[in-house]
Enzyme design. Structure first.
Site, PDB file in Angstrom:
ATOM      1  N   GLU A  61      18.942 -31.694 -55.820  1.00 25.61           N
ATOM      2  CA  GLU A  61      18.618 -30.335 -56.278  1.00 25.61           C
ATOM      3  C   GLU A  61      19.091 -30.074 -57.697  1.00 25.61           C
ATOM      4  O   GLU A  61      19.917 -30.816 -58.244  1.00 25.61           O
ATOM      5  CB  GLU A  61      19.234 -29.301 -55.344  1.00 25.61           C
ATOM      6  CG  GLU A  61      20.661 -29.563 -54.931  1.00 25.61           C
ATOM      7  CD  GLU A  61      21.668 -29.663 -56.048  1.00 25.61           C
ATOM      8  OE1 GLU A  61      21.620 -28.785 -56.952  1.00 25.61           O
ATOM      9  OE2 GLU A  61      22.502 -30.577 -56.028  1.00 25.61           O
ATOM     10  N   GLY A  68      24.637 -33.590 -59.053  1.00 24.88           N
ATOM     11  CA  GLY A  68      23.439 -33.189 -58.337  1.00 24.88           C
ATOM     12  C   GLY A  68      22.240 -33.987 -58.821  1.00 24.88           C
ATOM     13  O   GLY A  68      22.377 -35.164 -59.158  1.00 24.88           O
ATOM     14  N   GLU A  69      21.045 -33.368 -58.783  1.00 22.63           N
ATOM     15  CA  GLU A  69      19.786 -34.021 -59.181  1.00 22.63           C
ATOM     16  C   GLU A  69      19.390 -35.153 -58.239  1.00 22.63           C
ATOM     17  O   GLU A  69      18.468 -35.907 -58.547  1.00 22.63           O
ATOM     18  CB  GLU A  69      19.861 -34.634 -60.598  1.00 22.63           C
ATOM     19  CG  GLU A  69      20.172 -33.697 -61.716  1.00 22.63           C
ATOM     20  CD  GLU A  69      20.225 -34.418 -63.070  1.00 22.63           C
ATOM     21  OE1 GLU A  69      19.960 -35.633 -63.141  1.00 22.63           O
ATOM     22  OE2 GLU A  69      20.513 -33.729 -64.062  1.00 22.63           O
ATOM     23  N   GLY A  70      20.123 -35.345 -57.154  1.00 21.85           N
ATOM     24  CA  GLY A  70      19.864 -36.493 -56.298  1.00 21.85           C
ATOM     25  C   GLY A  70      20.499 -37.777 -56.784  1.00 21.85           C
ATOM     26  O   GLY A  70      20.236 -38.851 -56.223  1.00 21.85           O
TER      27      GLY A  70
END
Lengths: 340, 340
Positions: A162, A304-306
Site C-alpha cells: 500500500e 510499505g509499497e509492498g
C-alpha cells in the site's frame, strides 16, 4: 456484489464458503521434499514454503505469474498532521510508481514480479476518523470488491502492499479496535515523526479509538469506521485470493491490518497468507504475535509499497525452484543412508 | 605463493597490505540514499547494504557479475562417523552440482548468480584431527592460494560456500580453538545426527581439541591443525576478495569458520564480509556473536553449498537496484518536506 442483503453480509458469506488447503497436495510436496538431495529439513523455511504453496494451490507449486498489487488511498486524518509527510505525497508517489522510480519498481524488476498499482479515489479522502467513520458500509464493501480485481490476471502468487499518507495512524487505530490496547501501544514513527509529531499522532489515534471503539466489536464495522480504502481493498484482495487458491504474501504494518480484520472474522481466513517481513514499525511485531504469525524476513524496513512482501516473494521463488528443480537421491545417485 | 619465507608469512603479509574501505564512495552512497523517494532509513538493511557495497567496491555499487564459489573437500574424521552421511557423499554431491541437481543450482538459476565448484583433492582426505594435524603448513597455505582463484573471473560480488561430509565437526573444533569453549559448546546435529550420533561427534571433536588446542594460539596454526581444505580455501577466497575490493557474502557454520580464522588474525580483515544468514546449527549464532556480526537472514537452513549466502545475494541485488534505479525527490516531483 450481490444486490441482496447488506454488503457486509456478502463478505461474511464468502468467508463461510472459502476453500480449505489441499491435504493431498501438501502430503505429496512433503514426500517429495524427503526425496530431494539434501538432509531432511535442511532448507528450513524454504521447505515449509514449498509445502504451503502446494497446499493452497492444490498441486505441485509454481511461481510463474507472481504479482505485487499496491493500493493507494488518502485519509481525512492526514490533513491534521498524522504523518510526517503532507497528503499530496500519496498522488506524487502513485505517479512515481507509474514512471518506474520507486523502490517497489526496482525490486519487481530485479525478481521478475508483475506490478499493479490501484489508486482508490485519491481526490476523496476518507472521513477524519477523529470525528466520523472513515467509510460507509456500502463504500467499504464496494472498495473490498474493487480490491478483488487484482486477481484478474490469474496470478499464482499475490503480494499485497500500500501507499497512503497517514495510513500507519489509521492502521494503529484499527489494531487497537481489533486487539485492544491504547494508541500508545500501537502508534510508531511511521515515515519518521520526531517526538512532537509522535505525540500529535498518538493523540489523534486515541481520539479515534475513543470515538469508535465501543462500536467496533464487529471486525468489518471496525474496518469501515477506522480503516481506509487501501486497507479495505487489501482485505478484499486477500479474500479473493483465497477463493481462487492463490497464496498471498502480506507486506508490513498497514497490510497486516487488512489481514487482521479477516483474522478476527475467523482465524483460518488468513491461513493462505505468509507474512513477508516484520517492519521497523514497533506495532507490527505486536500485531503478528497477536495472530501467532512468524514473519519470513526482518530487515528493519518500514517503507510499505509492498517492498517487504516482494523481497519475500524472491525467497518463495527460490523455495519453489528448489522443490521442482532439485534431483532426488535416486536420480543423482547420492547415498541417502545416514551413518547413524 | 612467494618462494621466500614460510607460507603463512605470505598470508600475514597480505593481511598487512589489505585495502581499507573507500570513505568517499560510502559518503556518496549515503548522500544518494537521502535523496531517493522514500523516507530516510525506510529501506532498513537494504540501505546499509548499498553503502557497504559502495564502500568496498570504491564506487557506485554494482552487482553485474555475482559468483557463488563452492569448495568441496574430504576429512579424515568422517571415516569415524563424525557425520550422519558417509564420506562418499561429498563426491556424489560434487557430481550433483555439475549436473545441476542440487539446491544451490536452483537458487543460482533463480537469481542469475554464477556458480563455480572447486573440488579439493577429494581422494585425499585431510588427516584425522583426533590423531594428527589436518594439513601441513605448506599444504594449508597452498590450499588458501588455490581458493584465491575463485576471483579469476572478476566477480563484483562473491558468495562462499562449501560441501564436505564431516566438516561441521571440523568447524566445531576450529571454533573452540579460536574462541574457547568445549566440544559441547560448538557441536550441533549437522546434517542430522540422532542422540547417539551427537554423542559420538561431540567426543571426536573433544579429542581433537584436547590434542591440538594448546598448539593453536595462532589462528593459521589452528586452521592447519583443525580445519579442512574447503575452510582453508574459503579463507584464501575471502582474503583475495579483499585485495580486489570484492564484497563477500559468507554462508553458514563452516564458511563462518574460515572467516573466523581471518577475524582472529585481525578483526577488520573481514569488514568486507556480510554474513548471509544464521543457520539452524546452534554454534553458528554463537560464532557470529563472538565476532559481533548480525546475519541478514534467519530461515532455519542448515544445508551449506552456499545456499544461505546465495539467498542473501538476492537481497543485495535488490538493495543495489533500489540504490541505482530509484528516482530522487527532485526527479520525481515528490515533496520531501516533512510536516513536523
Amino acid at each position: 456484489m450481490s444486490a441482496n442483503g447488506l454488503p457486509f453480509d456478502d463478505i461474511r458469506a464468502l468467508v463461510r464458503q472459502m476453500p480449505q488447503q489441499d491435504g493431498r497436495a501438501r502430503h505429496d510436496a512433503r514426500h517429495r521434499q524427503e526425496e530431494l538431495t539434501k538432509p531432511s529439513g535442511s532448507l528450513g523455511r524454504l521447505e515449509d514454503i514449498a509445502e504451503w504453496m502446494a497446499a493452497w494451490q492444490g498441486r505441485a507449486p509454481t511461481v510463474n505469474r507472481p504479482v505485487v498489487a499496491v493500493f493507494a488511498a488518502n485519509h481525512g486524518i492526514a490533513a491534521r498532521g498524522a504523518s510526517a509527510f503532507p497528503p499530496e505525497v500519496t498522488r506524487q508517489m502513485v505517479e512515481n510508481f507509474a514512471a518506474g522510480g520507486a523502490a517497489i519498481n526496482q525490486i519487481c524488476a530485479t525478481f521478475d514480479l508483475g506490478l499493479k498499482i490501484f489508486d482508490l479515489a485519491l481526490d476523496y479522502p476518507t472521513g477524519d476518523i477523529t470525528l466520523e467513520p472513515a467509510l460507509s458500509e456500502r463504500d467499504c464493501a464496494a472498495t473490498m470488491a474493487y480490491g478483488m480485481e487484482c486477481l484478474a490476471g490469474e496470478p499464482d502468487l499475490l503480494c499485497i502492499g500500500e501507499m497512503g499518507i497517514g495510513n500507519t495512524a489509521v492502521a494503529s487505530a484499527l489494531f487497537a479496535a481489533l486487539f485492544g490496547g491504547t494508541a500508545r501501544d500501537w502508534v510508531g514513527p511511521g515515515t519518521g515523526h520526531d517526538s512532537a509529531g509522535m505525540a500529535r499522532k498518538t493523540a489523534l489515534v486515541q481520539e479515534a479509538i475513543d470515538l469508535h471503539g465501543r462500536h467496533a466489536a464487529d471486525p468489518l464495522e471496525a474496518l469501515r469506521r477506522l480503516g481506509g480504502r487501501e486497507i479495505a481493498a487489501m482485505g478484499g484482495a486477500i479474500l479473493a485470493a483465497r477463493m481462487q487458491r492463490v497464496p498471498v504474501i502480506v507486506d508490513g504494518f498497514v497490510a497486516t491490518a487488512a489481514a487482521a480484520v479477516l483474522y478476527k472474522l475467523a482465524p483460518d481466513t488468513i491461513d493462505h497468507c505468509l507474512f513477508g517481513h516484520v517492519s521497523a514499525e514497533p506495532g507490527h511485531q505486536r500485531a503478528l504475535q497477536a495472530m501467532g504469525k512468524v514473519p519470513l524476513l526482518a530487515l528493519g524496513m518500514r517503507l510499505g509499497e509492498g517492498t517487504g512482501a516482494a523481497l519475500a516473494a524472491a525467497m518463495v521463488k527460490a523455495a519453489v525452484a528448489c522443490h521442482n528443480g532439485m534431483a532426488t537421491f535416486a536420480q543423482a545417485g547420492v547415498s541417502d543412508r545416514a551413518a547413524d
